[in-house]
Design a protein around this motif. Structure first.
Motif, PDB file in Angstrom:
ATOM      1  N   GLY A  64     -11.631  45.091  -2.369  1.00  0.00           N
ATOM      2  CA  GLY A  64     -12.214  46.418  -2.212  1.00  0.00           C
ATOM      3  C   GLY A  64     -12.769  46.670  -0.823  1.00  0.00           C
ATOM      4  N   ARG A  65     -12.951  45.615  -0.029  1.00  0.00           N
ATOM      5  CA  ARG A  65     -13.434  45.775   1.354  1.00  0.00           C
ATOM      6  C   ARG A  65     -12.377  45.354   2.361  1.00  0.00           C
ATOM      7  NH1 ARG A  65     -17.408  42.694   3.204  1.00  0.00           N
ATOM      8  NH2 ARG A  65     -16.967  40.934   1.815  1.00  0.00           N
ATOM      9  N   PHE A  66     -11.615  44.324   2.050  1.00  0.00           N
ATOM     10  CA  PHE A  66     -10.569  43.809   2.936  1.00  0.00           C
ATOM     11  C   PHE A  66      -9.197  44.164   2.365  1.00  0.00           C
ATOM     12  CE2 PHE A  66     -13.005  39.892   4.780  1.00  0.00           C
ATOM     13  CZ  PHE A  66     -14.081  40.719   5.106  1.00  0.00           C
ATOM     14  N   ARG A  67      -8.223  44.318   3.256  1.00  0.00           N
ATOM     15  CA  ARG A  67      -6.861  44.558   2.799  1.00  0.00           C
ATOM     16  C   ARG A  67      -5.875  43.850   3.715  1.00  0.00           C
ATOM     17  NH1 ARG A  67      -2.459  48.220   3.160  1.00  0.00           N
ATOM     18  NH2 ARG A  67      -3.423  49.288   4.940  1.00  0.00           N
ATOM     19  N   ILE A  68      -5.020  43.036   3.121  1.00  0.00           N
ATOM     20  CA  ILE A  68      -3.992  42.342   3.883  1.00  0.00           C
ATOM     21  C   ILE A  68      -2.718  43.164   3.866  1.00  0.00           C
ATOM     22  CG2 ILE A  68      -3.191  40.974   1.897  1.00  0.00           C
ATOM     23  CD1 ILE A  68      -2.693  38.646   3.850  1.00  0.00           C
ATOM     24  N   SER A  69      -2.008  43.161   4.989  1.00  0.00           N
ATOM     25  CA  SER A  69      -0.725  43.844   5.071  1.00  0.00           C
ATOM     26  C   SER A  69       0.142  43.101   6.079  1.00  0.00           C
ATOM     27  CB  SER A  69      -0.904  45.309   5.490  1.00  0.00           C
ATOM     28  OG  SER A  69      -1.493  45.394   6.783  1.00  0.00           O
ATOM     29  N   ARG A  70       1.419  43.437   6.092  1.00  0.00           N
ATOM     30  CA  ARG A  70       2.313  42.773   7.033  1.00  0.00           C
ATOM     31  C   ARG A  70       3.368  43.747   7.516  1.00  0.00           C
ATOM     32  NH1 ARG A  70       4.778  37.758   4.170  1.00  0.00           N
ATOM     33  NH2 ARG A  70       6.095  37.640   6.041  1.00  0.00           N
ATOM     34  N   ASP A  71       3.853  43.496   8.725  1.00  0.00           N
ATOM     35  CA  ASP A  71       4.949  44.259   9.303  1.00  0.00           C
ATOM     36  C   ASP A  71       5.970  43.223   9.756  1.00  0.00           C
ATOM     37  OD1 ASP A  71       6.743  45.715  10.821  1.00  0.00           O
ATOM     38  OD2 ASP A  71       5.195  47.019  11.660  1.00  0.00           O
ATOM     39  N   ASN A  72       6.972  43.000   8.925  1.00  0.00           N
ATOM     40  CA  ASN A  72       7.945  41.952   9.234  1.00  0.00           C
ATOM     41  C   ASN A  72       8.772  42.282  10.480  1.00  0.00           C
ATOM     42  OD1 ASN A  72       7.125  40.342   7.091  1.00  0.00           O
ATOM     43  ND2 ASN A  72       8.645  41.182   5.686  1.00  0.00           N
ATOM     44  N   VAL A 129       1.034  39.901  10.624  1.00  0.00           N
ATOM     45  CA  VAL A 129       0.246  40.119   9.421  1.00  0.00           C
ATOM     46  C   VAL A 129      -1.138  40.575   9.853  1.00  0.00           C
ATOM     47  CG1 VAL A 129      -0.482  37.695   9.253  1.00  0.00           C
ATOM     48  CG2 VAL A 129      -0.518  39.149   7.218  1.00  0.00           C
ATOM     49  N   TYR A 130      -1.717  41.487   9.077  1.00  0.00           N
ATOM     50  CA  TYR A 130      -3.003  42.080   9.426  1.00  0.00           C
ATOM     51  C   TYR A 130      -4.029  41.807   8.322  1.00  0.00           C
ATOM     52  CZ  TYR A 130       0.069  44.844  12.462  1.00  0.00           C
ATOM     53  OH  TYR A 130       1.010  45.237  13.386  1.00  0.00           O
ATOM     54  N   LEU A 131      -5.276  41.827   8.721  1.00  0.00           N
ATOM     55  CA  LEU A 131      -6.369  41.815   7.758  1.00  0.00           C
ATOM     56  C   LEU A 131      -7.350  42.906   8.183  1.00  0.00           C
ATOM     57  CD1 LEU A 131      -7.529  40.393   5.241  1.00  0.00           C
ATOM     58  CD2 LEU A 131      -8.968  39.064   6.805  1.00  0.00           C
ATOM     59  N   GLN A 132      -7.327  44.011   7.457  1.00  0.00           N
ATOM     60  CA  GLN A 132      -8.276  45.093   7.712  1.00  0.00           C
ATOM     61  C   GLN A 132      -9.561  44.774   6.965  1.00  0.00           C
ATOM     62  OE1 GLN A 132      -8.052  47.940   9.698  1.00  0.00           O
ATOM     63  NE2 GLN A 132     -10.217  48.137   9.188  1.00  0.00           N
ATOM     64  N   MET A 133     -10.647  44.691   7.687  1.00  0.00           N
ATOM     65  CA  MET A 133     -11.934  44.317   7.106  1.00  0.00           C
ATOM     66  C   MET A 133     -12.913  45.472   7.278  1.00  0.00           C
ATOM     67  SD  MET A 133     -12.202  40.358   8.398  1.00  0.00           S
ATOM     68  CE  MET A 133     -12.492  40.823  10.090  1.00  0.00           C
ATOM     69  N   ASN A 134     -13.359  46.034   6.174  1.00  0.00           N
ATOM     70  CA  ASN A 134     -14.310  47.147   6.184  1.00  0.00           C
ATOM     71  C   ASN A 134     -15.607  46.734   5.512  1.00  0.00           C
ATOM     72  OD1 ASN A 134     -12.289  48.831   7.323  1.00  0.00           O
ATOM     73  ND2 ASN A 134     -11.498  49.306   5.278  1.00  0.00           N
TER      74      ASN A 134
END
Length: 120
Positions: free
Chosen positions: A65-73, A78-83
């Motif tokens: 609910g605060r962090f979200r992992i995503s990737r762009d192959n 790979v990203y980690l958005q931390m709110n």
């Protein structure tokens, strides 16, 4: 070092950061990616993971609910958005490549880590 993490820094509580991890194409085309963290005096802790192809994700309860992992192959990233960062999020954050899992031993490749400090 085959994975290169970046984006860490000093942020106030409630702030946001986005971590990035870049690596070679042969890793991103084959493996799931994960983020772990390690605070001083504590064991390495799972944060989030994302599958290689369909992008299914898992997040630790402490960050859901605060962090979200995503990737762009296409960008081998790979990203980690931390709110809504909290002081307890302070740690060195590591990216890793392997089987999509919360267990560190299931990951074969590791980055060098990037420091995240949450403090006022």
């Amino acid at each position: 070092v085959q994975l290169q993490a970046s984006g860490g820094g000093l942020v106030q509580p409630g702030g946001s950061l986005r971590l990035s991890c870049v690596g070679p194409g042969y890793i991103f085309s084959r493996y799931s990616m994960g983020w772990f963290r390690q605070a001083p005096g504590k064991e390495r802790e799972f944060v989030a993971a994302i599958a290689q192809s369909l992008g299914g994700t898992i997040h630790a309860d402490s960050v859901r609910g605060r962090f979200r992992i995503s990737r762009d192959n296409a960008k081998n990233t790979v990203y980690l958005q931390m709110n809504n960062l909290k002081s307890e999020d302070t740690a060195v954050y590591y990216c890793a490549a392997g089987d999509r899992s919360s267990l560190a031993e299931n990951y074969e490749y590791w980055g060098q880590g990037t420091q995240v400090t949450v403090s006022s």
